[in-house]
Design a protein around this motif. Structure first.
Motif, mmCIF file in Angstrom:
data_model
loop_
_atom_site.group_PDB
_atom_site.id
_atom_site.type_symbol
_atom_site.label_atom_id
_atom_site.label_comp_id
_atom_site.label_asym_id
_atom_site.label_seq_id
_atom_site.Cartn_x
_atom_site.Cartn_y
_atom_site.Cartn_z
ATOM 1 N N ILE A 1 3.692 -2.829 3.665
ATOM 2 C CA ILE A 1 3.425 -4.183 3.167
ATOM 3 C C ILE A 1 3.090 -5.052 4.370
ATOM 4 O O ILE A 1 3.710 -4.932 5.439
ATOM 5 N N THR A 2 2.085 -5.899 4.222
ATOM 6 C CA THR A 2 1.689 -6.750 5.338
ATOM 7 C C THR A 2 2.804 -7.730 5.672
ATOM 8 O O THR A 2 3.601 -8.116 4.810
ATOM 9 N N LYS A 3 2.848 -8.115 6.928
ATOM 10 C CA LYS A 3 3.869 -9.075 7.349
ATOM 11 C C LYS A 3 3.703 -10.386 6.598
ATOM 12 O O LYS A 3 4.691 -11.019 6.195
ATOM 13 N N GLY B 1 -6.442 -2.498 10.227
ATOM 14 C CA GLY B 1 -6.211 -3.291 11.429
ATOM 15 C C GLY B 1 -5.274 -4.459 11.221
ATOM 16 O O GLY B 1 -5.369 -5.468 11.924
ATOM 17 N N ILE B 2 -4.370 -4.355 10.230
ATOM 18 C CA ILE B 2 -3.437 -5.437 9.909
ATOM 19 C C ILE B 2 -2.017 -4.958 10.199
ATOM 20 O O ILE B 2 -1.680 -3.796 9.954
ATOM 21 N N ASP B 3 -1.181 -5.854 10.719
ATOM 22 C CA ASP B 3 0.221 -5.519 10.962
ATOM 23 C C ASP B 3 0.946 -5.320 9.632
ATOM 24 O O ASP B 3 0.886 -6.181 8.749
ATOM 25 N N LYS B 4 1.622 -4.181 9.518
ATOM 26 C CA LYS B 4 2.354 -3.869 8.287
ATOM 27 C C LYS B 4 3.708 -3.264 8.620
ATOM 28 O O LYS B 4 3.864 -2.557 9.625
ATOM 29 N N LEU B 5 4.661 -3.543 7.736
ATOM 30 C CA LEU B 5 5.961 -2.886 7.814
ATOM 31 C C LEU B 5 5.836 -1.589 7.017
ATOM 32 O O LEU B 5 5.680 -1.611 5.796
ATOM 33 N N PHE B 6 5.903 -0.451 7.706
ATOM 34 C CA PHE B 6 5.675 0.849 7.081
ATOM 35 C C PHE B 6 6.974 1.647 7.035
ATOM 36 O O PHE B 6 7.652 1.835 8.043
ATOM 37 N N GLY C 1 -2.914 6.652 14.656
ATOM 38 C CA GLY C 1 -2.025 5.519 14.433
ATOM 39 C C GLY C 1 -0.708 5.673 15.165
ATOM 40 O O GLY C 1 -0.324 6.770 15.594
ATOM 41 N N GLN C 2 0.016 4.575 15.286
ATOM 42 C CA GLN C 2 1.280 4.593 16.035
ATOM 43 C C GLN C 2 2.312 5.520 15.414
ATOM 44 O O GLN C 2 3.060 6.187 16.135
ATOM 45 N N ILE C 3 2.349 5.571 14.086
ATOM 46 C CA ILE C 3 3.374 6.402 13.439
ATOM 47 C C ILE C 3 3.199 7.860 13.826
ATOM 48 O O ILE C 3 4.159 8.545 14.219
ATOM 49 N N VAL D 1 0.846 -1.186 0.000
ATOM 50 C CA VAL D 1 0.000 0.000 0.000
ATOM 51 C C VAL D 1 0.890 1.248 0.000
ATOM 52 O O VAL D 1 1.978 1.246 0.583
ATOM 53 N N VAL D 2 0.433 2.294 -0.705
ATOM 54 C CA VAL D 2 1.064 3.611 -0.665
ATOM 55 C C VAL D 2 -0.014 4.606 -0.266
ATOM 56 O O VAL D 2 -1.123 4.593 -0.816
ATOM 57 N N VAL D 3 0.297 5.470 0.704
ATOM 58 C CA VAL D 3 -0.695 6.426 1.177
ATOM 59 C C VAL D 3 -0.062 7.814 1.271
ATOM 60 O O VAL D 3 1.100 7.954 1.649
ATOM 61 N N LEU D 4 -0.837 8.835 0.868
ATOM 62 C CA LEU D 4 -0.430 10.241 0.966
ATOM 63 C C LEU D 4 -1.415 10.946 1.878
ATOM 64 O O LEU D 4 -2.642 10.833 1.690
#
Length: 472
Positions: A292-294, A271-276, A248-250, A220-223
């Motif tokens: 990207i999801t784990k 609600g999915i764990d992702k490496l951001f 969100g945590q970020i 995923v890409v988000v702006l």
């Protein structure tokens, strides 16, 4: 011979018989120990290999995503900067020409040309102090009022903000599509509010552009704006635009301390764990995130792990045979990685160099020029730029043919390349017979001197053409 004599006779004829009886248990113990050690070694190596592949997936994804985040942040900054430059030009023209019908007709013509040249632009407008459309990029005049829009109210209430304002994504009243408003306050000669300049970016354009950087369906890409409100997302999710990532945590834990980085977090929207990997843009403080999801990240590793585990189990059963297989497998893996790295290096070179001249190509210039402009502005340093065109080149091609024309281009390019001495300077084939030189930290005098040197170097090639004429 009695029994003792027979026993002594047997011992004399077989002096090593007692030794064999003693050596056999020791050999067995050594063999068992060797097999156990070998099996433990294979098992340890297998675990190390699996763990290494596991960590490498995260390291590779982190590196790739961080580079992509930087590139996308520069892209959106560059796009908004184009709008900012345009707005400055339009404000000057309005101040000088006014809003008479002839002046607005000229602006309409200019707006239509800009919207045609910039595919990201959805529309360009100028509103009066009441929010009515004065002029737009549309062929037919428009008659609607945007005084209720948030950006219009913002500029009316903030006379101290003279820069561009990036607003929340809204539905366009002219097309019905989602757009991102980029606006700027217009003032009269007395400093009073007299309207708003507005250019809108197509959310679909950004979504489609970002989709090119997705590795898989799990990416995923988000702006977002600096407050976390989503402006664009790929893959497109209708419910995402306008939502906020502020909780969100970020945004809560990481952005207050670092404007870029890579973290494993739970997606606010899914609600999915992702490496951001994330990056706040340098100029306009927008947020770019690539995740990207784990599960997606480790999908390939799971397959590799299953194969490796099977191989390890087989190695434990047939140690010597599969030991050779393991060595071959590692060797093949190493060779594959080396070939892949070479292929990536070749692909990168081909994507940034002109095949005919060996100079950098226009794609490279389109990437590096905004960067150098930004660096020059930040460092308050000069930036030189030379555009060149080979005179009579069309006549030369017509007279001598394209093969000699190509040789001419190579010769001129070589002369230019040889004349540029600083490592940071960059020669570019802009297109056809057009060439350019980008000169960081070079003032006007230095740029002029190099331009003169380049002309002299090319003239020394002695390339002549019969019946040369000016082709316009």
């Amino acid at each position: 011979m009695n029994y003792n004599d027979d026993l002594n006779h047997f011992s004399d004829e077989n002096p090593s018989s007692d030794g064999h009886l003693f050596l056999k248990p020791r050999v067995n113990r050594f063999a068992i120990t060797f097999v156990i050690v070998a099996m433990l070694s294979v098992l340890s190596l297998g675990i190390a290999y699996l763990y290494g592949g596991y960590t490498n997936k995260f390291e590779e994804a982190t590196k790739d995503n961080e580079h992509t985040a930087v590139a996308l942040s520069e892209h959106i900054d560059s796009t908004v900067f184009q709008v900012e430059n345009l707005s400055g030009d339009i404000l000057e023209r309005l101040a000088y020409d006014g809003d008479s019908p002839p002046a607005l007709a000229r602006l309409n013509k200019q707006f239509r040309k800009i919207a045609q040249d910039l595919p990201a632009i959805a529309g360009i407008f100028v509103f009066d102090s009441s929010g009515n459309v004065l002029v737009s990029d549309k062929v037919s005049p428009l008659s609607f009022n945007n005084s209720d829009r948030a950006y219009f109210r913002y500029h009316k209430a903030h006379p101290d903000d003279q820069g561009v304002h990036i607003g929340s994504a809204v539905e366009s009243r002219t097309t019905g599509d989602l757009v991102i408003p980029i606006s700027r306050r217009i003032e009269d000669s007395n400093g009073n509010f007299s309207g708003v300049f507005l250019a809108t970016l197509k959310v679909d354009y950004l979504n489609n552009f970002y989709a090119q950087f997705l590795d898989s369906e799990s990416s995923v890409v988000v702006l977002t704006l600096n407050d976390g409100e989503v402006l664009a997302r790929a893959p497109y999710l209708a419910t995402s635009v306008g939502k906020t990532l502020a909780q969100g945590q970020i945004f809560r834990e990481y952005l207050p301390h670092r404007t870029s980085g890579t973290v494993m977090v739970t997606s606010v929207l899914e609600g999915i764990d992702k490496l951001f990997s994330y990056k706040v843009t340098n100029r306009y403080k927008l947020f770019i995130g690539i995740g990207i999801t784990k599960t997606g990240l480790l999908a390939a590793w799971y397959g590799e792990a299953l194969l490796a585990s099977s191989a390890i189990a087989l190695l434990l059963i047939i140690l010597l045979l599969l030991g050779k297989v393991l060595v071959n497998y590692i060797s093949l893996s190493s060779t594959y990685e080396e070939e892949l790295e070479k292929a990536f290096a070749i692909a990168h070179t081909l994507s940034t160099e002109d095949a005919l001249t060996g100079l950098k190509n226009r794609r490279y210039l389109n990437t590096s020029l905004p960067t150098e402009i930004g660096r020059a502005k930040r460092n308050n340093s000069p930036l030189g730029f030379i555009m060149m065109d080979i005179d009579y080149f069309k006549s030369y091609n017509d007279s001598y043919g394209h093969l000699l024309g190509d040789e001419c281009l190579r010769a001129v390019s070589s002369a230019i390349y040889a004349t540029i001495r600083r490592p940071g300077d960059c020669a570019v084939r802009y297109g056809g017979e057009e060439l350019a030189v980008l000169l960081p930290d070079t003032d006007e005098a230095g740029t002029r001197k190099l331009a003169t040197d380049l002309c002299f170097a090319v003239s020394q090639l002695g390339i002549l053409i019969k019946a040369a004429r000016w082709d316009g």
